[in-house]
Motif scaffolding. Structure first.
Motif, PDB file in Angstrom:
ATOM      1  N   UNK A  30      53.996 -15.617  35.042  1.00  0.00           N
ATOM      2  CA  UNK A  30      53.394 -15.036  36.193  1.00  0.00           C
ATOM      3  C   UNK A  30      53.625 -13.368  36.454  1.00  0.00           C
ATOM      4  N   UNK A  31      52.493 -12.641  36.671  1.00  0.00           N
ATOM      5  CA  UNK A  31      52.935 -11.318  36.946  1.00  0.00           C
ATOM      6  C   UNK A  31      53.154 -11.083  38.710  1.00  0.00           C
ATOM      7  N   UNK A  32      54.590 -10.679  38.845  1.00  0.00           N
ATOM      8  CA  UNK A  32      54.943 -10.537  40.310  1.00  0.00           C
ATOM      9  C   UNK A  32      54.809  -9.143  40.656  1.00  0.00           C
ATOM     10  N   UNK A  33      53.821  -8.709  41.399  1.00  0.00           N
ATOM     11  CA  UNK A  33      53.903  -7.048  41.937  1.00  0.00           C
ATOM     12  C   UNK A  33      55.087  -6.825  42.650  1.00  0.00           C
ATOM     13  N   UNK A  34      55.872  -6.216  42.164  1.00  0.00           N
ATOM     14  CA  UNK A  34      57.267  -5.809  42.792  1.00  0.00           C
ATOM     15  C   UNK A  34      56.653  -4.630  43.768  1.00  0.00           C
ATOM     16  N   UNK A  35      56.908  -4.925  44.957  1.00  0.00           N
ATOM     17  CA  UNK A  35      56.974  -4.149  46.253  1.00  0.00           C
ATOM     18  C   UNK A  35      55.297  -3.624  46.276  1.00  0.00           C
ATOM     19  N   UNK A  36      54.523  -4.634  45.756  1.00  0.00           N
ATOM     20  CA  UNK A  36      52.920  -4.253  45.535  1.00  0.00           C
ATOM     21  C   UNK A  36      52.534  -3.160  44.327  1.00  0.00           C
ATOM     22  N   UNK A  37      53.400  -3.271  43.293  1.00  0.00           N
ATOM     23  CA  UNK A  37      53.076  -2.500  42.380  1.00  0.00           C
ATOM     24  C   UNK A  37      53.691  -1.030  42.903  1.00  0.00           C
ATOM     25  N   UNK A  38      55.136  -1.047  42.968  1.00  0.00           N
ATOM     26  CA  UNK A  38      55.675   0.405  43.286  1.00  0.00           C
ATOM     27  C   UNK A  38      55.399   1.659  42.424  1.00  0.00           C
ATOM     28  N   UNK A  39      55.136   1.388  40.994  1.00  0.00           N
ATOM     29  CA  UNK A  39      54.794   2.561  40.337  1.00  0.00           C
ATOM     30  C   UNK A  39      53.134   2.892  40.304  1.00  0.00           C
ATOM     31  N   UNK A  40      52.285   2.040  40.805  1.00  0.00           N
ATOM     32  CA  UNK A  40      50.994   2.165  40.845  1.00  0.00           C
ATOM     33  C   UNK A  40      50.502   2.496  42.213  1.00  0.00           C
ATOM     34  N   UNK A  41      51.036   2.209  43.183  1.00  0.00           N
ATOM     35  CA  UNK A  41      50.836   2.234  44.530  1.00  0.00           C
ATOM     36  C   UNK A  41      51.934   3.006  45.409  1.00  0.00           C
ATOM     37  N   UNK A  55      42.143  -7.283  42.090  1.00  0.00           N
ATOM     38  CA  UNK A  55      42.074  -7.291  40.971  1.00  0.00           C
ATOM     39  C   UNK A  55      42.762  -8.531  39.978  1.00  0.00           C
ATOM     40  N   UNK A  56      42.975  -9.527  40.709  1.00  0.00           N
ATOM     41  CA  UNK A  56      43.484 -10.693  40.287  1.00  0.00           C
ATOM     42  C   UNK A  56      44.861 -11.068  40.211  1.00  0.00           C
ATOM     43  N   UNK A  57      45.703 -10.160  40.535  1.00  0.00           N
ATOM     44  CA  UNK A  57      47.341 -10.496  40.552  1.00  0.00           C
ATOM     45  C   UNK A  57      47.286 -11.644  41.820  1.00  0.00           C
ATOM     46  N   UNK A  58      48.380 -12.630  41.641  1.00  0.00           N
ATOM     47  CA  UNK A  58      48.442 -13.563  42.496  1.00  0.00           C
ATOM     48  C   UNK A  58      50.132 -13.767  42.722  1.00  0.00           C
TER      49      UNK A  58
END
Length: 279
Positions: A30-41, A55-58
């Protein structure tokens, strides 16, 4: 006795494994967005969480702290200095004082309630709520119970059906309290170390259901043995696509990453493993 029992279980599992061919994972981590994607946002902002979900992340990870007047908020650091136009610990401010605080790019300071309300009507999500209480100057023992009571109540109130919400921490104190509040709620112990027998023993002592270990230095053998004992394994940190490659090879259940959208694009190019099995 506990160590002896665990060793016996693990040795039995290893003996069985030597007589069987290695099994491929039936699904990708499972893809876990760390801090909501800390390198992308900007980290821990609604911009990041919303964009990833759309965009499909769960899977989402965030950090929970408590203000001076007992309001739960999202912030990773012990102070506001790095990420916001303010300074000092959020624990020394009231929620009202935070109304004028903005991120470095001008986004509003995020309250936990607003974050959970966003996911309230989104079943099927996996949320890790990290309890940032390790600094005992900010969170003395006397404050842990209040923190846990409020977090448990709020998560219970807003959690949608068919979703997995985890309480996680490096700090054992809130994990112990959460287990007394709910014997069945999933909890994870985090440590800055690879998976090992000692780490599994610690998880067992805390009655944890998940283990969050450093991906570097973790072996496939220990991941498989921990999974045989019923644990779900999360590997971190994930800074590049190569870290997700490693997560696949190790057979992890969850891959924590700062670049969830990049990993999502990579994952979409991979052949399906078992389309009948939900992530």
């Amino acid at each position: 006795m506990l160590r002896f029992a665990l060793v016996c279980q693990l040795l039995a599992g290893l003996a069985f494994a030597t007589n069987c061919s290695a099994e491929e994972p039936t699904q990708l981590p499972l893809i876990l967005a760390h801090r909501g994607g800390a390198y992308e946002f900007e980290e821990n902002t609604m911009e990041g969480f919303e964009a990833c979900y759309e965009r499909g992340i769960r899977g989402f990870e965030t950090d929970i702290r408590m203000t001076k007047d007992g309001v739960l908020v999202l912030l990773h650091d012990d102070s506001l200095d790095r990420t916001h136009n303010a300074s000092g610990p959020v624990e020394e401010r009231t929620a009202d004082e935070l109304k004028g605080v903005r991120t470095n790019k001008g986004q509003a300071f995020l309250l936990l309630e607003d974050y959970l309300k966003y996911f309230q009507n989104k079943p099927g999500v996996y949320l890790e709520l990290e309890m940032k209480t390790s600094n005992k100057n900010l969170y003395p023992d006397a404050r842990i119970a209040e923190y846990c009571d409020k977090l448990y109540a709020m998560a219970s109130k807003y959690k949608p059906a068919n979703s997995d919400y985890l309480f996680t921490s490096f700090d054992e104190r809130p994990l112990v309290v959460m287990r007394t509040l709910d014997a069945n709620w999933p909890i994870a112990i985090i440590a800055s170390q690879p998976l090992s027998l000692e780490f599994i023993e610690r998880a067992n002592r805390l009655h944890a259901t998940h283990i969050a270990c450093q991906i570097s230095g973790t072996s496939r053998k220990w991941v498989q043995e921990a999974q045989k004992l019923g644990y779900k394994i999360n590997g971190w940190p994930g800074h590049g696509v190569e870290d997700y490659h490693l997560a696949i090879g190790l057979g992890l259940d969850v891959a924590c990453t700062d670049i969830p959208l990049a990993i999502q694009r990579f994952k979409e190019k991979l052949p399906a493993r078992n389309p009948d099995t939900p992530e």
